[in-house]
Design a protein around this motif. Structure first.
Motif, mmCIF file in Angstrom:
data_model
loop_
_atom_site.group_PDB
_atom_site.id
_atom_site.type_symbol
_atom_site.label_atom_id
_atom_site.label_comp_id
_atom_site.label_asym_id
_atom_site.label_seq_id
_atom_site.Cartn_x
_atom_site.Cartn_y
_atom_site.Cartn_z
ATOM 1 N N ASN A 1 0.818 -1.205 0.000
ATOM 2 C CA ASN A 1 0.000 0.000 0.000
ATOM 3 C C ASN A 1 0.855 1.259 0.000
ATOM 4 O OD1 ASN A 1 -2.746 0.569 -0.212
ATOM 5 N ND2 ASN A 1 -3.231 -0.503 1.675
ATOM 6 N N ALA A 2 1.846 1.311 0.870
ATOM 7 C CA ALA A 2 2.679 2.499 0.971
ATOM 8 C C ALA A 2 3.451 2.746 -0.319
ATOM 9 C CB ALA A 2 3.636 2.362 2.151
ATOM 10 N N GLN A 3 4.001 1.676 -0.900
ATOM 11 C CA GLN A 3 4.802 1.836 -2.114
ATOM 12 C C GLN A 3 3.940 2.071 -3.352
ATOM 13 O OE1 GLN A 3 7.776 -1.385 -2.326
ATOM 14 N NE2 GLN A 3 7.746 -1.429 -0.087
ATOM 15 N N MET A 4 2.657 1.732 -3.265
ATOM 16 C CA MET A 4 1.750 2.006 -4.373
ATOM 17 C C MET A 4 1.453 3.492 -4.477
ATOM 18 S SD MET A 4 -0.033 0.809 -6.843
ATOM 19 C CE MET A 4 -1.357 1.376 -7.905
ATOM 20 N N TRP A 5 1.325 4.140 -3.321
ATOM 21 C CA TRP A 5 0.867 5.529 -3.314
ATOM 22 C C TRP A 5 1.984 6.540 -3.053
ATOM 23 C CZ3 TRP A 5 -3.916 5.799 -5.092
ATOM 24 C CH2 TRP A 5 -4.748 4.679 -4.944
ATOM 25 N N ALA A 6 3.174 6.083 -2.686
ATOM 26 C CA ALA A 6 4.229 7.038 -2.332
ATOM 27 C C ALA A 6 5.609 6.448 -2.613
ATOM 28 C CB ALA A 6 4.123 7.441 -0.858
ATOM 29 N N LYS A 7 6.572 7.332 -2.823
ATOM 30 C CA LYS A 7 7.979 6.950 -2.899
ATOM 31 C C LYS A 7 8.552 7.092 -1.492
ATOM 32 C CE LYS A 7 12.293 8.128 -5.315
ATOM 33 N NZ LYS A 7 13.101 8.382 -4.116
ATOM 34 N N ILE A 8 9.216 6.055 -1.009
ATOM 35 C CA ILE A 8 9.644 6.019 0.392
ATOM 36 C C ILE A 8 11.157 5.926 0.474
ATOM 37 C CG2 ILE A 8 9.380 4.804 2.592
ATOM 38 C CD1 ILE A 8 6.782 3.637 1.476
ATOM 39 N N ASP A 9 11.755 6.787 1.296
ATOM 40 C CA ASP A 9 13.202 6.786 1.520
ATOM 41 C C ASP A 9 13.477 6.722 3.012
ATOM 42 O OD1 ASP A 9 13.888 7.185 -1.236
ATOM 43 O OD2 ASP A 9 13.300 9.280 -1.004
ATOM 44 N N HIS A 10 14.551 6.033 3.359
ATOM 45 C CA HIS A 10 15.036 6.037 4.741
ATOM 46 C C HIS A 10 15.994 7.204 4.915
ATOM 47 C CE1 HIS A 10 17.592 4.804 8.175
ATOM 48 N NE2 HIS A 10 16.461 4.337 8.646
ATOM 49 N N ILE A 11 15.768 8.033 5.930
ATOM 50 C CA ILE A 11 16.578 9.237 6.121
ATOM 51 C C ILE A 11 17.676 9.027 7.149
ATOM 52 C CG2 ILE A 11 16.528 11.626 6.948
ATOM 53 C CD1 ILE A 11 13.801 11.938 5.747
ATOM 54 N N MET A 12 17.301 8.561 8.337
ATOM 55 C CA MET A 12 18.301 8.409 9.396
ATOM 56 C C MET A 12 17.805 7.460 10.478
ATOM 57 S SD MET A 12 17.928 11.893 11.694
ATOM 58 C CE MET A 12 17.625 13.038 10.353
ATOM 59 N N LYS A 13 18.746 6.891 11.197
ATOM 60 C CA LYS A 13 18.446 6.120 12.393
ATOM 61 C C LYS A 13 18.551 7.038 13.594
ATOM 62 C CE LYS A 13 20.341 1.801 10.517
ATOM 63 N NZ LYS A 13 21.352 0.729 10.713
ATOM 64 N N VAL A 14 17.685 6.815 14.577
ATOM 65 C CA VAL A 14 17.678 7.637 15.790
ATOM 66 C C VAL A 14 17.722 6.695 16.991
ATOM 67 C CG1 VAL A 14 16.491 9.422 17.112
ATOM 68 C CG2 VAL A 14 16.325 9.414 14.606
ATOM 69 N N GLY A 15 18.778 6.793 17.802
ATOM 70 C CA GLY A 15 18.923 5.939 18.972
ATOM 71 C C GLY A 15 17.943 6.297 20.068
ATOM 72 N N LYS A 16 17.670 5.318 20.935
ATOM 73 C CA LYS A 16 16.680 5.515 21.992
ATOM 74 C C LYS A 16 17.095 6.575 23.000
ATOM 75 C CE LYS A 16 17.048 1.157 22.997
ATOM 76 N NZ LYS A 16 16.862 -0.181 23.622
#
Length: 392
Positions: free
Chosen positions: A188-203
């Motif tokens: 669903n997400a990839q059908m309607w949008a282009k998705i990129d990973h930006i950054m990891k955030v530690g706890k």
């Protein structure tokens, strides 16, 4: 006579509701030592305390001075302030009245305060959402999935969404066919949008720290949107992924509740399009179906049971143990048959249409949902719609 002892009147500082728990003797190393009030982690309240991460998130949104930004769960306003410095307006939707008051107080009396609009409520139940160009959110992890689907269905679509999620959920968003985390959400997400990973955030960048690591992703809705119905597309995926490791034939033809729903949809479609239907019970040669919902393996289980303990020859020559087994088998079959009814003509027609699409027109009957890509699901939807089978 000794003087009466008077209790000391508590000072203004000690009676403040914003004091540290435990008063002046509170342990400064405790998790609440600097908290304005106790965070409600049941609502996903983990405030992003690292200003560098907050600034990086806002920078990735590439805000314009004319943008209206939707922020979900502003918390104490660490992201909100940085958004207001770049955007025309920020609409912050907050569920906790304490947090809503805190973020309002933070910019009250400043030039930024005039550009902040705080809405008290649940973003998932807010319908329709106010107009916005960009969505930025340190998302409460409990609403990650419904928030993504709500944003994807929003019309008009936002230009970009910068969202913080639990690491595993973020991986599900851009998982590919065959991956362990590939799911209805991925398609669903990839059908309607282009998705990129930006950054990891530690706890440790949050207060209080969550139990999991986080990731920031960028969703850019496709423009123009795919020319299909969102409800129709999502309805098909719900059926395909109800058991993503089962073959599609089992998910459709092996589940009575799904077949009943598709039959009802087909009747509605025929009524709306003036298509005549020959209703009534089917002929005696039509196989029977369970009244109650069946699982995808019911037919396979019955076939396996029918062949169990079959022995050639006269019954009188059989050992007593085998005779008892056959009697038990017959009793089980009888009890199953008591809860069955024959399929009607419309049900048989719908079943044949679905079988034809899966086996003849798409050749996807024996394929598992977790191995199908976007093109496979589009092919299924196209041929089902040609046959008058709809999913909403």
């Amino acid at each position: 006579m000794p003087k009466a002892q008077h209790k000391k009147r508590p000072s203004a500082s000690s009676s403040s509701p914003y004091n540290k728990p435990g008063g002046a003797n509170a342990n400064p190393s405790s998790g609440q030592s600097n908290a304005i009030f106790k965070m409600n982690t049941d609502l996903g309240q983990h405030v992003l305390k690292n200003p560098g991460v907050a600034q990086a998130i806002v920078d990735k949104a590439d805000l314009k001075q004319s943008d209206t930004v939707l922020e979900v769960g502003p918390g104490s306003g660490n992201l909100t302030v940085k958004i207001l410095e770049k955007a025309k307006k920020c609409i912050a939707i907050e569920l906790d009245p304490r947090m809503a008051a805190e973020v309002t107080k933070r910019v009250q009396g400043t030039t930024l305060g005039r550009r902040l609009d705080v809405i008290l409520g649940d973003v998932i139940k807010t319908d329709p959402l106010p107009y916005f160009d960009v969505c930025i959110s340190n998302t409460p992890y409990q609403i990650s999935s419904p928030l993504v689907f709500k944003l994807l269905a929003t019309m008009p679509s936002p230009r970009v969404c910068i969202l913080m999620f639990q690491r595993e959920f973020a991986l599900r968003l851009f998982a590919k066919p065959g991956d362990k985390l590939y799911s209805r959400l991925s398609v669903n997400a990839q059908m309607w949008a282009k998705i990129d990973h930006i950054m990891k955030v530690g706890k440790n960048n949050f207060k209080p720290p969550p139990a999991v690591e986080s990731s920031v992703v960028r969703l850019v809705p496709k423009n123009p949107r795919p020319n299909i119905s969102y409800e129709e597309w999502d309805g098909l995926l719900r059926i395909c992924f109800v058991r993503k490791n089962k073959i599609l034939r089992a998910n459709f033809l092996g589940t009575t509740s799904i077949m009943n729903a598709l039959e009802a949809n087909y009747r509605t479609w025929c009524a709306q399009n003036d298509v005549p239907l020959e209703d009534g019970p089917a002929d005696d040669s039509t196989p029977m179906t369970d009244v109650e919902n069946t699982t995808a393996n019911d037919d396979e289980a019955e076939e396996e049971w029918d062949g169990f303990m079959d022995v050639d020859g006269d019954d009188d020559d059989l050992p007593e143990f085998f005779k008892q087994q056959q009697q038990q088998q017959a009793a089980i079959k009888a009890s199953r048959g008591a809860g069955r009814k024959r399929r009607g003509k419309v049900a048989e027609l719908v079943r044949e249409k679905i079988r034809s699409v899966l086996e003849d027109k798409t050749q996807l009957a024996d394929k598992r949902a977790r191995m199908c890509d976007e093109g496979d699901f589009l092919k299924l939807l196209y041929h089902f719609n040609l046959e008058g089978i709809h999913f909403r």
